[in-house]
Design a protein around this motif. Sequence first.
Motif, PDB file in Angstrom:
ATOM      1  N   TYR A  37     -48.233 -10.091  -4.332  1.00 17.80           N
ATOM      2  CA  TYR A  37     -49.353 -10.037  -5.389  1.00 17.80           C
ATOM      3  C   TYR A  37     -48.670 -11.169  -6.164  1.00 17.80           C
ATOM      4  CZ  TYR A  37     -50.555  -5.575  -3.565  1.00 17.80           C
ATOM      5  OH  TYR A  37     -50.778  -4.503  -2.769  1.00 17.80           O
ATOM      6  N   ILE A  38     -50.000 -11.974  -6.734  1.00 17.71           N
ATOM      7  CA  ILE A  38     -49.548 -13.209  -7.638  1.00 17.71           C
ATOM      8  C   ILE A  38     -50.572 -12.989  -8.979  1.00 17.71           C
ATOM      9  CG2 ILE A  38     -49.628 -15.456  -8.071  1.00 17.71           C
ATOM     10  CD1 ILE A  38     -49.113 -15.888  -5.155  1.00 17.71           C
ATOM     11  N   GLY A  39     -49.919 -12.741  -9.998  1.00 18.01           N
ATOM     12  CA  GLY A  39     -50.724 -12.970 -11.223  1.00 18.01           C
ATOM     13  C   GLY A  39     -50.896 -14.409 -11.981  1.00 18.01           C
ATOM     14  N   THR A  40     -52.115 -14.753 -12.382  1.00 19.86           N
ATOM     15  CA  THR A  40     -52.208 -16.111 -12.794  1.00 19.86           C
ATOM     16  C   THR A  40     -52.672 -16.369 -14.274  1.00 19.86           C
ATOM     17  OG1 THR A  40     -54.651 -16.251 -12.205  1.00 19.86           O
ATOM     18  CG2 THR A  40     -52.947 -16.765 -10.737  1.00 19.86           C
ATOM     19  N   ILE A  45     -55.894 -11.743 -10.304  1.00 24.73           N
ATOM     20  CA  ILE A  45     -54.689 -11.183  -9.256  1.00 24.73           C
ATOM     21  C   ILE A  45     -55.015 -11.591  -7.852  1.00 24.73           C
ATOM     22  CG2 ILE A  45     -53.172  -9.159  -8.455  1.00 24.73           C
ATOM     23  CD1 ILE A  45     -54.262  -7.610 -10.743  1.00 24.73           C
ATOM     24  N   TYR A  46     -54.094 -12.092  -7.107  1.00 22.60           N
ATOM     25  CA  TYR A  46     -54.343 -12.549  -5.722  1.00 22.60           C
ATOM     26  C   TYR A  46     -53.536 -11.721  -4.969  1.00 22.60           C
ATOM     27  CZ  TYR A  46     -56.680 -16.651  -7.516  1.00 22.60           C
ATOM     28  OH  TYR A  46     -57.407 -17.627  -8.182  1.00 22.60           O
ATOM     29  N   HIS A  47     -54.067 -11.269  -3.550  1.00 26.83           N
ATOM     30  CA  HIS A  47     -53.389 -10.332  -2.858  1.00 26.83           C
ATOM     31  C   HIS A  47     -53.202 -11.004  -1.680  1.00 26.83           C
ATOM     32  CE1 HIS A  47     -53.150  -6.270  -0.130  1.00 26.83           C
ATOM     33  NE2 HIS A  47     -52.025  -7.003  -0.202  1.00 26.83           N
ATOM     34  N   PHE A  48     -51.990 -11.586  -1.067  1.00 21.67           N
ATOM     35  CA  PHE A  48     -51.638 -11.774   0.292  1.00 21.67           C
ATOM     36  C   PHE A  48     -51.066 -11.086   1.108  1.00 21.67           C
ATOM     37  CE2 PHE A  48     -52.046 -15.492  -2.710  1.00 21.67           C
ATOM     38  CZ  PHE A  48     -52.949 -16.464  -1.969  1.00 21.67           C
ATOM     39  N   LEU A  49     -51.158 -11.168   2.573  1.00 19.04           N
ATOM     40  CA  LEU A  49     -50.442 -10.550   3.527  1.00 19.04           C
ATOM     41  C   LEU A  49     -49.391 -11.546   3.811  1.00 19.04           C
ATOM     42  CD1 LEU A  49     -52.407  -7.880   5.838  1.00 19.04           C
ATOM     43  CD2 LEU A  49     -50.592  -7.606   3.748  1.00 19.04           C
ATOM     44  N   LEU A  50     -48.040 -11.279   4.085  1.00 22.66           N
ATOM     45  CA  LEU A  50     -47.089 -12.147   4.482  1.00 22.66           C
ATOM     46  C   LEU A  50     -46.542 -11.897   5.779  1.00 22.66           C
ATOM     47  CD1 LEU A  50     -44.437 -12.880   1.547  1.00 22.66           C
ATOM     48  CD2 LEU A  50     -46.265 -14.716   2.483  1.00 22.66           C
ATOM     49  N   ASP A  51     -46.539 -12.928   6.707  1.00 24.29           N
ATOM     50  CA  ASP A  51     -46.335 -12.587   8.307  1.00 24.29           C
ATOM     51  C   ASP A  51     -44.975 -13.584   8.366  1.00 24.29           C
ATOM     52  OD1 ASP A  51     -46.976 -10.560   9.855  1.00 24.29           O
ATOM     53  OD2 ASP A  51     -48.726 -11.518  10.538  1.00 24.29           O
ATOM     54  N   GLU A  52     -43.966 -12.911   8.908  1.00 26.55           N
ATOM     55  CA  GLU A  52     -42.652 -13.810   9.137  1.00 26.55           C
ATOM     56  C   GLU A  52     -42.830 -13.976  10.546  1.00 26.55           C
ATOM     57  OE1 GLU A  52     -38.203 -12.976   9.200  1.00 26.55           O
ATOM     58  OE2 GLU A  52     -39.008 -12.198   7.389  1.00 26.55           O
ATOM     59  N   LYS A  53     -42.734 -15.232  11.063  1.00 32.24           N
ATOM     60  CA  LYS A  53     -42.464 -15.713  12.295  1.00 32.24           C
ATOM     61  C   LYS A  53     -41.283 -16.494  12.599  1.00 32.24           C
ATOM     62  CE  LYS A  53     -47.497 -16.192  12.398  1.00 32.24           C
ATOM     63  NZ  LYS A  53     -49.052 -16.918  12.531  1.00 32.24           N
ATOM     64  N   GLN A  67     -56.100 -11.656   1.232  1.00 33.56           N
ATOM     65  CA  GLN A  67     -56.837 -10.631   1.335  1.00 33.56           C
ATOM     66  C   GLN A  67     -58.012 -10.744   0.202  1.00 33.56           C
ATOM     67  OE1 GLN A  67     -55.879  -8.469   3.856  1.00 33.56           O
ATOM     68  NE2 GLN A  67     -54.931 -10.416   4.457  1.00 33.56           N
ATOM     69  N   LEU A  68     -57.636 -10.755  -1.010  1.00 35.93           N
ATOM     70  CA  LEU A  68     -58.736 -10.730  -1.925  1.00 35.93           C
ATOM     71  C   LEU A  68     -58.276 -11.142  -3.534  1.00 35.93           C
ATOM     72  CD1 LEU A  68     -60.061  -7.299  -3.079  1.00 35.93           C
ATOM     73  CD2 LEU A  68     -57.815  -7.612  -2.036  1.00 35.93           C
ATOM     74  N   HIS A  69     -58.951 -11.587  -4.242  1.00 33.73           N
ATOM     75  CA  HIS A  69     -58.410 -11.845  -5.661  1.00 33.73           C
ATOM     76  C   HIS A  69     -59.457 -11.036  -6.555  1.00 33.73           C
ATOM     77  CE1 HIS A  69     -61.341 -14.917  -4.907  1.00 33.73           C
ATOM     78  NE2 HIS A  69     -61.754 -15.032  -6.146  1.00 33.73           N
ATOM     79  N   LYS A  70     -58.889 -10.824  -7.665  1.00 32.81           N
ATOM     80  CA  LYS A  70     -59.717  -9.901  -8.860  1.00 32.81           C
ATOM     81  C   LYS A  70     -59.454 -10.376 -10.024  1.00 32.81           C
ATOM     82  CE  LYS A  70     -61.430  -5.891  -9.827  1.00 32.81           C
ATOM     83  NZ  LYS A  70     -62.739  -5.505  -9.710  1.00 32.81           N
ATOM     84  N   TYR A  71     -60.692 -10.629 -10.786  1.00 37.70           N
ATOM     85  CA  TYR A  71     -60.745 -10.887 -11.972  1.00 37.70           C
ATOM     86  C   TYR A  71     -60.420  -9.858 -13.119  1.00 37.70           C
ATOM     87  CZ  TYR A  71     -62.086 -13.014 -16.389  1.00 37.70           C
ATOM     88  OH  TYR A  71     -62.240 -13.413 -18.009  1.00 37.70           O
TER      89      TYR A  71
END
Length: 373
Positions: A37-40, A45-53, A67-71
């Motif tokens: 999650y990232i707050g700006t 708020i931004y939500h990402f899924l992190l995939d390790e390869k 995934q999505l972002h929310k104001y």
Amino acid sequence: MSVKAFKLVSAVEREMLMGDKNYINIECIECCGKNLYIGTNDCFIYHFLLDEKVSTAGKITFAATKQLHKYLGLKKPVSELKAASALMRLLVLCDNTITLVNMINLEPVPTGARIKGAVTFTLNENPVSGDPFCVEVCIISVKRRTIQMFMVFEDRVQIVKEVFTPEQPCAVAVDGYYLCLALTTQYIILNYNTGVSQDLFPYCSDEKRPIVKRIGRQEFLLAGPGGLGMFATVDGISQRAPVHWSENVIGAALCFPYVVALDDEFITVHSMLDQQQKQTLPFKEGHILQDFEGKVIVATNKGVYILVPLPLEKQIQDLLASHRVEEALVLAKGARRNIPKEKFQVMYKRILQQAGFIQFAQLQFLEAKELFR
């Protein structure tokens, strides 16, 4: 001499977050499992899924999927995020108010439960309530010289305790009933249950940003005077020698057996086992460094990076290859807590044997004999 303990790998690049909107800055991050999650600064708020390869050559990369972002509807930055995965809740601090939102859809809880008047907050990772469906939250209140403890449930919050401090607090970490506080002129340990406090050492918060970090049960890491990273227990004593940081450390994290620190220009890596600096990574404009369940993440205003640790066995072999026998043995002993017992014993015997041959080749027969024995 350096050790390659970590590699810096990009996780979220600026285009994914802001496209061509240059005014957007990263204010805070939270990582829970694969969820990032990232707050700006523009109240999103931004939500990402992190995939390790992992490639066949063993190279690690990360793929972030948005995934999505929310104001959040305010003209204020999102200043802190903390995940409470047992409740499926994200605690969001914006404009001195902590809001509870759903971790998946980022919608506020229907009851509208919130904590008002918070300057900053932290979670108690060694909770005292014993309730698995509640998290304990400690806030520095907007009320002068006041700390408040809350119990946060899925859809409600409850104040437990209000504690007054001798000076204005500016940073806090919690372990059980113990608060480790950076006040205006000093660090203290305060038991909020008994009210007993213990002075640690002086520190001027006007000159530098204090760092207070819980690193284990009843132990904290603090930014001390003279650029020292100091360890302190809840009893007010230090069981480890300090590490030598630069004077202007912004953040610190723990990834055993290393303490990682961020300043204006570098990420530095010190060993907790022998206090020596092991690695320096150039990193400009960094302003966040945090560890999440063993994952160390750094961020600039525009991008997020992960410090990937190299396997300890590889680090030990590199040290032996450089004939740094003492350092290799110290690291091998320190690795005991990270490796299953049987595997560790096999590995340690092999390392002692290799170290013995290195000493033998350098005609250090007594040392070699001890290692072979």
